[in-house]
Design a protein around this motif. Structure first.
Motif, PDB file in Angstrom:
ATOM      1  N   GLY A  23      24.472   6.220 -36.694  1.00 55.89           N
ATOM      2  CA  GLY A  23      25.471   6.162 -35.621  1.00 55.89           C
ATOM      3  C   GLY A  23      25.592   4.758 -35.053  1.00 55.89           C
ATOM      4  O   GLY A  23      26.702   4.277 -34.782  1.00 55.89           O
ATOM      5  N   TRP A  27      28.933   2.364 -35.130  1.00 54.83           N
ATOM      6  CA  TRP A  27      29.444   1.717 -33.918  1.00 54.83           C
ATOM      7  C   TRP A  27      29.537   0.203 -34.111  1.00 54.83           C
ATOM      8  O   TRP A  27      30.531  -0.419 -33.739  1.00 54.83           O
ATOM      9  CB  TRP A  27      28.524   2.045 -32.743  1.00 54.83           C
ATOM     10  CG  TRP A  27      28.882   1.315 -31.492  1.00 54.83           C
ATOM     11  CD1 TRP A  27      29.899   1.598 -30.633  1.00 54.83           C
ATOM     12  CD2 TRP A  27      28.230   0.156 -30.974  1.00 54.83           C
ATOM     13  NE1 TRP A  27      29.906   0.689 -29.611  1.00 54.83           N
ATOM     14  CE2 TRP A  27      28.899  -0.207 -29.795  1.00 54.83           C
ATOM     15  CE3 TRP A  27      27.140  -0.598 -31.401  1.00 54.83           C
ATOM     16  CZ2 TRP A  27      28.505  -1.294 -29.033  1.00 54.83           C
ATOM     17  CZ3 TRP A  27      26.759  -1.672 -30.637  1.00 54.83           C
ATOM     18  CH2 TRP A  27      27.438  -2.013 -29.469  1.00 54.83           C
ATOM     19  N   PHE A  44      33.725   7.165 -36.848  1.00 56.46           N
ATOM     20  CA  PHE A  44      32.723   8.175 -36.506  1.00 56.46           C
ATOM     21  C   PHE A  44      33.089   9.533 -37.096  1.00 56.46           C
ATOM     22  O   PHE A  44      32.222  10.253 -37.587  1.00 56.46           O
ATOM     23  CB  PHE A  44      32.559   8.296 -34.991  1.00 56.46           C
ATOM     24  CG  PHE A  44      31.521   7.374 -34.428  1.00 56.46           C
ATOM     25  CD1 PHE A  44      30.180   7.645 -34.596  1.00 56.46           C
ATOM     26  CD2 PHE A  44      31.885   6.239 -33.728  1.00 56.46           C
ATOM     27  CE1 PHE A  44      29.207   6.804 -34.070  1.00 56.46           C
ATOM     28  CE2 PHE A  44      30.934   5.393 -33.199  1.00 56.46           C
ATOM     29  CZ  PHE A  44      29.592   5.674 -33.380  1.00 56.46           C
ATOM     30  N   GLY A  48      30.839  10.524 -39.990  1.00 54.40           N
ATOM     31  CA  GLY A  48      30.029  11.571 -39.403  1.00 54.40           C
ATOM     32  C   GLY A  48      30.164  12.904 -40.124  1.00 54.40           C
ATOM     33  O   GLY A  48      29.270  13.754 -40.058  1.00 54.40           O
TER      34      GLY A  48
END
Length: 68
Positions: A23, A27, A44, A48
């Protein structure tokens, strides 16, 4: 503590740490590429989904295969 218990606990801890680190990488990638808020959200979401698929696969294996 048995070897099986240690393995299960260490897998949860290490995989959780790896997911959190991934994560941070997503970012940072959005920040360095000047992707903006929407671009970072898309990063994301897309990246993700791979993590979500991995977790979903493990849940399916736990409930469908190992419960027999």
């Amino acid at each position: 503590m048995s070897e099986e218990q240690f393995t299960n606990i260490s897998m949860v801890v290490c995989l959780s740490g790896l997911i959190i680190f991934m994560g941070f990488i997503i970012w940072d990638l959005g920040k360095q590429s000047n992707a903006g808020k929407f671009g970072t959200a898309v990063l994301f979401l897309v990246l993700g989904l791979g993590v979500g698929g991995f977790i979903f696969k493990n849940v399916l294996v736990e409930f469908l295969v190992l419960k027999k």
